[in-house]
Design an enzyme around this catalytic site. Structure first.
Site, PDB file in Angstrom:
ATOM      1  N   CYS A  29       0.820  -1.227   0.000  1.00 46.51           N
ATOM      2  CA  CYS A  29       0.000   0.000   0.000  1.00 46.51           C
ATOM      3  C   CYS A  29       0.848   1.269   0.000  1.00 46.51           C
ATOM      4  CB  CYS A  29      -0.954  -0.009   1.192  1.00 46.51           C
ATOM      5  SG  CYS A  29      -2.133  -1.361   1.079  1.00 46.51           S
ATOM      6  N   HIS A  72      -3.745   6.985   1.149  1.00 47.96           N
ATOM      7  CA  HIS A  72      -4.035   5.666   0.590  1.00 47.96           C
ATOM      8  C   HIS A  72      -5.418   5.260   1.079  1.00 47.96           C
ATOM      9  CE1 HIS A  72      -4.197   1.472  -0.108  1.00 47.96           C
ATOM     10  NE2 HIS A  72      -4.061   1.165   1.167  1.00 47.96           N
ATOM     11  N   ASN A  98     -10.087  -0.794  -1.695  1.00 46.06           N
ATOM     12  CA  ASN A  98      -8.651  -0.575  -1.496  1.00 46.06           C
ATOM     13  C   ASN A  98      -7.915  -1.151  -2.710  1.00 46.06           C
ATOM     14  OD1 ASN A  98      -5.950  -0.818  -0.746  1.00 46.06           O
ATOM     15  ND2 ASN A  98      -6.398  -1.426   1.369  1.00 46.06           N
TER      16      ASN A  98
HETATM   17  N1  COA Z   1     -18.840  -9.619   6.649  1.00 39.51           N
HETATM   18  C1  COA Z   1     -19.453  -9.908   7.796  1.00 39.51           C
HETATM   19  N2  COA Z   1     -18.806 -10.198   8.943  1.00 39.51           N
HETATM   20  C2  COA Z   1     -17.462 -10.201   8.895  1.00 39.51           C
HETATM   21  C3  COA Z   1     -16.750  -9.914   7.710  1.00 39.51           C
HETATM   22  C4  COA Z   1     -17.498  -9.623   6.552  1.00 39.51           C
HETATM   23  N3  COA Z   1     -16.905  -9.333   5.385  1.00 39.51           N
HETATM   24  N4  COA Z   1     -15.435  -9.997   7.980  1.00 39.51           N
HETATM   25  C5  COA Z   1     -15.316 -10.319   9.278  1.00 39.51           C
HETATM   26  N5  COA Z   1     -16.535 -10.440   9.837  1.00 39.51           N
HETATM   27  C6  COA Z   1     -16.878 -10.766  11.221  1.00 39.51           C
HETATM   28  C7  COA Z   1     -15.760 -11.454  11.957  1.00 39.51           C
HETATM   29  O1  COA Z   1     -15.749 -12.831  11.666  1.00 39.51           O
HETATM   30  C8  COA Z   1     -16.109 -11.155  13.385  1.00 39.51           C
HETATM   31  O2  COA Z   1     -17.096 -12.053  13.806  1.00 39.51           O
HETATM   32  P1  COA Z   1     -17.064 -12.649  15.316  1.00 39.51           P
HETATM   33  O3  COA Z   1     -17.175 -11.467  16.189  1.00 39.51           O
HETATM   34  O4  COA Z   1     -18.255 -13.542  15.314  1.00 39.51           O
HETATM   35  O5  COA Z   1     -15.755 -13.359  15.405  1.00 39.51           O
HETATM   36  C9  COA Z   1     -16.745  -9.775  13.324  1.00 39.51           C
HETATM   37  O6  COA Z   1     -17.119  -9.579  11.952  1.00 39.51           O
HETATM   38  C10 COA Z   1     -15.829  -8.668  13.760  1.00 39.51           C
HETATM   39  O7  COA Z   1     -14.587  -8.876  13.137  1.00 39.51           O
HETATM   40  P2  COA Z   1     -13.384  -7.914  13.399  1.00 39.51           P
HETATM   41  O8  COA Z   1     -12.228  -8.367  12.563  1.00 39.51           O
HETATM   42  O9  COA Z   1     -13.164  -7.721  14.853  1.00 39.51           O
HETATM   43  O10 COA Z   1     -13.990  -6.575  12.802  1.00 39.51           O
HETATM   44  P3  COA Z   1     -13.372  -5.146  12.791  1.00 39.51           P
HETATM   45  O11 COA Z   1     -14.288  -4.205  13.449  1.00 39.51           O
HETATM   46  O12 COA Z   1     -11.940  -5.123  13.201  1.00 39.51           O
HETATM   47  O13 COA Z   1     -13.412  -4.804  11.228  1.00 39.51           O
HETATM   48  C11 COA Z   1     -11.935  -4.719   9.355  1.00 39.51           C
HETATM   49  C12 COA Z   1     -12.669  -5.599  10.326  1.00 39.51           C
HETATM   50  C13 COA Z   1     -11.077  -5.581   8.456  1.00 39.51           C
HETATM   51  C14 COA Z   1     -12.922  -3.933   8.524  1.00 39.51           C
HETATM   52  C15 COA Z   1     -11.060  -3.720  10.154  1.00 39.51           C
HETATM   53  O14 COA Z   1     -10.301  -4.402  11.125  1.00 39.51           O
HETATM   54  C16 COA Z   1     -10.149  -2.934   9.310  1.00 39.51           C
HETATM   55  O15 COA Z   1     -10.567  -2.146   8.495  1.00 39.51           O
HETATM   56  N6  COA Z   1      -8.815  -3.096   9.458  1.00 39.51           N
HETATM   57  C17 COA Z   1      -7.863  -2.462   8.629  1.00 39.51           C
HETATM   58  C18 COA Z   1      -7.762  -3.246   7.356  1.00 39.51           C
HETATM   59  C19 COA Z   1      -6.998  -2.516   6.292  1.00 39.51           C
HETATM   60  O16 COA Z   1      -7.120  -1.324   6.133  1.00 39.51           O
HETATM   61  N7  COA Z   1      -6.198  -3.270   5.549  1.00 39.51           N
HETATM   62  C20 COA Z   1      -5.437  -2.761   4.484  1.00 39.51           C
HETATM   63  C21 COA Z   1      -4.303  -1.977   5.031  1.00 39.51           C
HETATM   64  S1  COA Z   1      -3.524  -1.082   3.803  1.00 39.51           S
END
Ligand code: COA
Length: 332
Positions: free
Chosen positions: A113, A259, A289
């Protein structure tokens, strides 16, 4: 004095729009979950058979046109991607062939990224030191090929999209007009496994097996919360580092182009900087992204729609896998 200016920008997005509702049919997810957690409404996916070099070529042609360059004007290529057409050689040489260039050099950047900012800093350094006068820099990704498009892969599959952006960079001796100011680059490999893809890996024998594929090691592995936590802090820190190094204020910025990782990250950074919605660009709702392509796509969009004009003060900032992060300041 030798400085670098952005002579032209271009971008290309595949026509195929994939909405959150489309993903609901492939995995256990909802439009509400995706929008609430990421701000993404839709993204673009290529048709099978199209690679990141193909997208990069179209973005490059658009940038050449805006700059008024012919392909022969390109003296060097820098290509940033984490989704190359081949494991090796990199996309740089493939683009060199597609553009029908002579034997110009081509550098491939593997900084995910932050790839575009690392690439920009390298190109800027080459130009400043007098090695080249005109460089083509491309960021392009085809993520749709490498995602696990089912419930198991839903935490990453909903985030990423395909696309490409490019800039033509040329030498200038006028520090009163358009030019790149400086870059700040960082990495912290302690967090390499928080966002990575494990195989193919030359540490393994053989480096890719059916078992590894079945285990899902060919798909991105991400600790979303850890990435989020670090991203919010580092985005802000590296913007402030850049401004403080130049003795410039946040208020003097016409635009910040982050980004496009996640709308909640962008929003957190915006609030911490005390900036308005208009001052921090966001297009993640439309494209998701696109990793190394997200900044040059955004830059090309804001040039075309008149959001920035020549002379405006702009900050590019990125954070991603590595962890790597960085910022670039320039007068457009
Ligand atoms: N749809 C529905 N539910 C989903 C899901 C999806 N696409 N992906 C994950 N979940 C679920 C998980 O399984 C989890 O369920 P559980 O509580 O029963 O275990 C729940 O949603 C919460 O997951 P969690 O990972 O704690 O969610 P979060 O609030 O951290 O959000 C992201 C997840 C990925 C959106 C968030 O962490 C994020 O944006 N992180 C940064 C990622 C990023 O920017 N990456 C690129 C970097 S350049």
């Amino acid at each position: 004095m030798r400085l670098t200016r952005i002579a032209g920008t271009g971008h290309y997005l595949p026509e195929n729009v994939v909405t959150n509702q489309d993903l609901e049919k492939l995995m256990d997810t909802t439009d509400e979950w995706i929008q609430a957690r990421t701000g993404i409404k839709e993204r673009r996916f290529v048709e099978p058979g199209t690679g990141s070099t193909d997208l990069g070529l179209l973005a490059a042609r658009a940038a050449l046109e805006e700059a008024g360059w012919e392909p022969e004007d390109i003296q060097f290529i820098v290509f940033a991607t984490l989704s190359p057409d081949m494991y090796f050689p990199g996309n740089g040489v493939l683009l060199q062939k597609e553009l029908g260039l002579g034997e110009v050099g081509a550098l491939d950047v593997r900084n995910q990224c932050t790839g575009f900012i690392y690439g920009l800093s390298a190109a800027d350094a080459y130009i400043r030191m007098g090695m080249y006068d005109r460089i083509l820099l491309v960021g392009a990704e085809v993520h749709s090929a490498g995602m696990q498009m089912n419930t198991e892969g839903r935490d990453t599959a909903v985030l990423f999209g395909d696309g490409a952006g490019a800039v033509c960079l040329e030498v200038t001796d006028n520090s009163d007009s358009s030019h790149i100011i400086w870059h700040h680059l960082h990495s912290d490999g302690r967090f390499a496994e928080e966002l990575c893809m494990y195989v193919p890996s030359a540490k393994r024998r053989p480096w890719l097996t059916k078992e590894m594929i079945d285990e899902g090691l060919i798909y991105p592995h991400m600790n979303g919360r850890e990435v989020f936590r670090h991203a919010v802090v580092k985005f802000h820190a590296v913007i402030m580092e850049a401004l403080e190094a130049q003795g410039l204020s946040v208020e003097s910025l016409k635009l910040v182009i982050p980004h496009q990782a996640n709308e909640r990250i962008t929003e957190g950074v915006r609030k911490r900087l005390g900036l308005s919605n208009e001052t921090v660009y966001s297009n993640i709702a439309r494209y998701g992204n696109t990793t190394a392509a997200s900044i040059p796509i955004a830059l090309s969009e804001v040039v075309k729609d008149g959001t920035i004009e020549r002379g405006d003060f702009v900050c590019l900032v990125a954070f991603g896998s590595g962890f790597t992060w960085g910022s670039s300041l320039f007068y457009y």
